[in-house]
Design a protein around this motif. Structure first.
Motif, short mmCIF file in Angstrom:
data_model
loop_
_atom_site.label_atom_id
_atom_site.label_comp_id
_atom_site.label_asym_id
_atom_site.label_seq_id
_atom_site.Cartn_x
_atom_site.Cartn_y
_atom_site.Cartn_z
N LEU A 1 0.67 -45.47 14.05
CA LEU A 1 -0.23 -46.09 13.70
C LEU A 1 -1.19 -45.69 12.49
O LEU A 1 -1.60 -44.63 12.58
N THR B 1 -4.08 -52.68 16.37
CA THR B 1 -2.51 -52.79 16.47
C THR B 1 -2.15 -53.19 18.01
O THR B 1 -2.46 -52.25 18.86
N ARG B 2 -1.42 -54.13 18.27
CA ARG B 2 -0.88 -54.35 19.65
C ARG B 2 0.38 -53.32 19.65
O ARG B 2 1.17 -53.97 18.85
N LEU B 3 0.36 -52.51 20.50
CA LEU B 3 1.83 -51.81 20.60
C LEU B 3 2.57 -52.21 21.93
O LEU B 3 1.93 -52.17 22.97
N CYS C 1 -4.85 -46.40 9.96
CA CYS C 1 -6.10 -46.66 9.62
C CYS C 1 -6.80 -46.28 8.40
O CYS C 1 -6.59 -45.30 7.86
N VAL D 1 -3.52 -51.92 23.12
CA VAL D 1 -4.04 -52.34 21.55
C VAL D 1 -4.95 -50.88 21.10
O VAL D 1 -5.74 -50.78 21.96
N GLN E 1 -6.16 -51.89 9.72
CA GLN E 1 -5.14 -51.18 10.18
C GLN E 1 -3.60 -51.89 10.36
O GLN E 1 -3.57 -53.08 9.82
N SER E 2 -2.66 -50.83 10.34
CA SER E 2 -1.35 -51.14 10.09
C SER E 2 -0.40 -50.44 11.02
O SER E 2 -0.84 -49.41 11.28
N PRO E 3 0.66 -51.06 11.66
CA PRO E 3 0.64 -52.62 11.51
C PRO E 3 -0.01 -53.29 12.58
O PRO E 3 -0.83 -52.72 13.32
N ARG E 4 -0.12 -54.54 12.72
CA ARG E 4 -0.92 -55.56 13.40
C ARG E 4 -0.07 -55.64 14.61
O ARG E 4 -0.99 -55.37 16.17
N HIS E 5 1.08 -55.61 14.83
CA HIS E 5 1.95 -55.53 15.91
C HIS E 5 3.27 -54.46 15.77
O HIS E 5 3.70 -54.43 14.71
N GLU E 6 3.51 -53.83 16.88
CA GLU E 6 4.46 -52.96 16.86
C GLU E 6 5.32 -53.25 18.22
O GLU E 6 4.70 -53.07 19.13
#
Lengths: 115, 114
Positions: free
Chosen positions: B21, B109-111, B23, B89, B6-11
């Motif tokens: 997001l 991904t933590r948004l 995948c 997430v 998954q990308s990004p990991r953080h947004e």
């Protein structure tokens, strides 16, 4: 329609004592049942699964669960808790065998382990 | 096997911005799932695909959310416009064949929408 209920939102145990995380399910058919674990800031990992074979299922890290159709339960147990077991645990049900059938997740049980 | 990516990991984004997001499922897996996890609502299924075709999108909160799977190795979840209540997430998972099999989850991904 299938559903799953985790009876405890939070369970606290001492290291070395038994763990019991309770789960009841509702399903129209013979269900598949799973337990997943999520450690802090991590994704979910499969602990064990039941798919109509043996009713006592053994998983990773010493966990096991027993499928009891008469009680519609699938409780997760471990004889002796370890600090590393502290995590969120999800009971999951699926009564579809076709590819692409969605899983239904319980609300989760947070397991805390104290020294 | 690299697992589900998954990308990004953080947004972190501001309200009103578009968020995408991404995948990449495990090679050979034919079903893909998008989940959202929050403290209040737990883990919710948003949408899932089988052989790149959306099967059930009833979990998608509203029209601001859309998901696509143009091929077997890529999926996107888009939020436009984003709102602070979308902060969560987001997990992607994939599975091969029957739902009796294990679903493999990505790291999420933590948004955060400000």
């Amino acid at each position: 329609a299938q559903s799953v209920t985790q009876l405890d939102s939070h369970v606290s145990v001492s290291e070395g004592t038994p763990v019991l995380l309770r789960c009841n399910y509702s399903s129209s058919y013979s269900p598949s049942l799973f337990w997943y674990v999520q450690h802090p800031n991590k994704g979910l990992q499969l602990l064990l699964k039941y798919t109509s074979a043996a009713t006592l299922v053994k998983g990773i890290n010493g966990f096991e669960a027993e499928f009891k159709k008469s009680e519609t339960s699938f409780h997760l147990t471990k004889p002796s808790a370890h600090m590393s077991d502290a995590a969120e645990y999800f009971c999951v049900v699926s009564d579809g065998y076709q590819a692409g059938t969605a899983l239904i997740f319980g609300k989760g049980t947070t397991l805390s382990v104290s020294s | 096997d690299a697992g589900v990516i998954q990308s990004p990991r953080h947004e972190v984004t501001e309200m009103g911005q578009e968020v995408t997001l991404r995948c990449k499922p495990i090679s050979g897996h034919n079903s893909l799932f998008w989940y959202r996890q929050t403290m209040m609502r737990g883990l919710e299924l948003l949408i899932y695909f089988n052989n790149n075709v959306p099967i059930d999108d009833s979990g998608m909160p509203e029209d601001r959310f859309s998901a696509k799977m143009p091929n077997a190795s890529f999926s996107t979840l888009k939020i436009q416009p984003s709102e602070p209540r979308d902060s969560a997430v987001y997990f992607c998972a994939s599975i091969r064949g029957s739902s009796y099999n294990e679903q493999f989850f990505g790291p999420g991904t933590r948004l955060t929408v400000l």
